[in-house]
Enzyme design. Sequence first.
Site, PDB file in Angstrom:
ATOM      1  N   SER A   1     -18.397  88.411  33.412  1.00  0.00           N
ATOM      2  CA  SER A   1     -19.141  88.321  34.670  1.00  0.00           C
ATOM      3  C   SER A   1     -19.787  89.656  35.028  1.00  0.00           C
ATOM      4  O   SER A   1     -19.144  90.704  34.962  1.00  0.00           O
ATOM      5  CB  SER A   1     -18.221  87.900  35.815  1.00  0.00           C
TER       6      SER A   1
ATOM      7  N   HIS B   1     -28.315  86.220  43.449  1.00  0.00           N
ATOM      8  CA  HIS B   1     -27.587  87.242  42.684  1.00  0.00           C
ATOM      9  C   HIS B   1     -28.543  88.369  42.268  1.00  0.00           C
ATOM     10  O   HIS B   1     -29.405  88.176  41.412  1.00  0.00           O
ATOM     11  CB  HIS B   1     -26.935  86.589  41.454  1.00  0.00           C
TER      12      HIS B   1
ATOM     13  N   VAL C   1     -17.299  78.401  35.804  1.00  0.00           N
ATOM     14  CA  VAL C   1     -16.674  79.708  36.052  1.00  0.00           C
ATOM     15  C   VAL C   1     -17.037  80.655  34.900  1.00  0.00           C
ATOM     16  O   VAL C   1     -17.049  80.251  33.744  1.00  0.00           O
ATOM     17  CB  VAL C   1     -15.127  79.561  36.152  1.00  0.00           C
ATOM     18  N   ALA C   2     -17.349  81.904  35.247  1.00  0.00           N
ATOM     19  CA  ALA C   2     -17.673  82.894  34.206  1.00  0.00           C
ATOM     20  C   ALA C   2     -16.435  83.169  33.360  1.00  0.00           C
ATOM     21  O   ALA C   2     -15.318  83.259  33.890  1.00  0.00           O
ATOM     22  CB  ALA C   2     -18.158  84.188  34.849  1.00  0.00           C
TER      23      ALA C   2
ATOM     24  N   GLU D   1     -30.096  81.487  39.842  1.00  0.00           N
ATOM     25  CA  GLU D   1     -29.364  81.850  41.063  1.00  0.00           C
ATOM     26  C   GLU D   1     -30.308  82.662  41.949  1.00  0.00           C
ATOM     27  O   GLU D   1     -30.717  83.763  41.580  1.00  0.00           O
ATOM     28  CB  GLU D   1     -28.122  82.698  40.732  1.00  0.00           C
TER      29      GLU D   1
ATOM     30  N   HIS E   1     -20.367  90.716  37.812  1.00  0.00           N
ATOM     31  CA  HIS E   1     -19.765  91.301  39.013  1.00  0.00           C
ATOM     32  C   HIS E   1     -18.771  92.410  38.685  1.00  0.00           C
ATOM     33  O   HIS E   1     -18.462  93.229  39.533  1.00  0.00           O
ATOM     34  CB  HIS E   1     -19.122  90.210  39.871  1.00  0.00           C
TER      35      HIS E   1
ATOM     36  N   GLN F   1     -11.244  87.712  37.809  1.00  0.00           N
ATOM     37  CA  GLN F   1     -11.929  86.632  37.076  1.00  0.00           C
ATOM     38  C   GLN F   1     -10.911  85.747  36.355  1.00  0.00           C
ATOM     39  O   GLN F   1     -11.056  84.530  36.290  1.00  0.00           O
ATOM     40  CB  GLN F   1     -12.882  87.225  36.040  1.00  0.00           C
TER      41      GLN F   1
HETATM   42 ZN   LIG Z   1     -23.250  86.659  41.696  1.00  0.00          ZN
END
Ligand SMILES: [Zn+2]
Length: 254
Positions: free
Chosen positions: A158, A223, A152-153, A220, A160, A123
């Site tokens: 994030s 996601h 951007v996170a 989103e 993820h 990230q």
């Molecule tokens: Zn995602």
Amino acid sequence: MVLRKRSLYLGVLVSLSLLVAGCSGQQATAKTATARQSSVAKKTTNRQRLIRQLPKGVKSTDADLIVVNKWHRHGELSFKKVQVDGITVRQSIQKPLTAFINGAEKAGYQTSAVSGYRSVADQKRVWNQSIATYKEQGKSAKQALKLTREYVAVPGGSEHQTGLAADIINTKWFTSHGNQLLSASDQSKGQRWLINHAAQYGFVLRFPKNGVRSTGIDYESWHFRYVGRASAEFMTKHHLTLEQYVSLLKARES
Ligand SMILES: [Zn+2]
């Protein structure tokens, strides 16, 4: 801000209509206050009702319910990782994610797993690269940071990095739209199948249209986040984001 303006506008309307009807200003104030009180009471009752209905045995501290967002950042998390359909995820979701993808395929919709686990270090790289690219385009340091924040996170913020999230998209739609993750993918039958059946497999659409204020992330349609079946079904039924759901669990525990 919009809400405040609207209630002011409604207040003016109520006062005007009461004046026309010959009511005194005092009565209008009393009526508005009563309406406000009953709306607050209704919200409180709804929250209490939801707390009473929460699935049994689920705790806000469960590993599957970790909240990572721009307000709750985390360092690198440690867990076993595996590959599912070409992406890396937490080993604990290997079975449900595989079942989810296979379920879509059986229903006639091929899916593409685009992104899974992303480390905090990754990230940071994406974040720094974005700032560098904007600067190369002639933006000031301040502008480059502002634009990067929008798209951007924040490193450490994030989902993820939990290994519990996966970007999954209908293959046919994805390949016919330049391999891009776009919210309009929910117009395809295959993506709608994923959204409508995710809870059965323990997943939720993590950033729903109605959740932007609590998640801090725009809608989103691709996601998905594993939270476990009981939680996923409850969140989906009551249109709750993970932030809202965990807040209810905390209230039950306090
Ligand atoms: Zn995602």
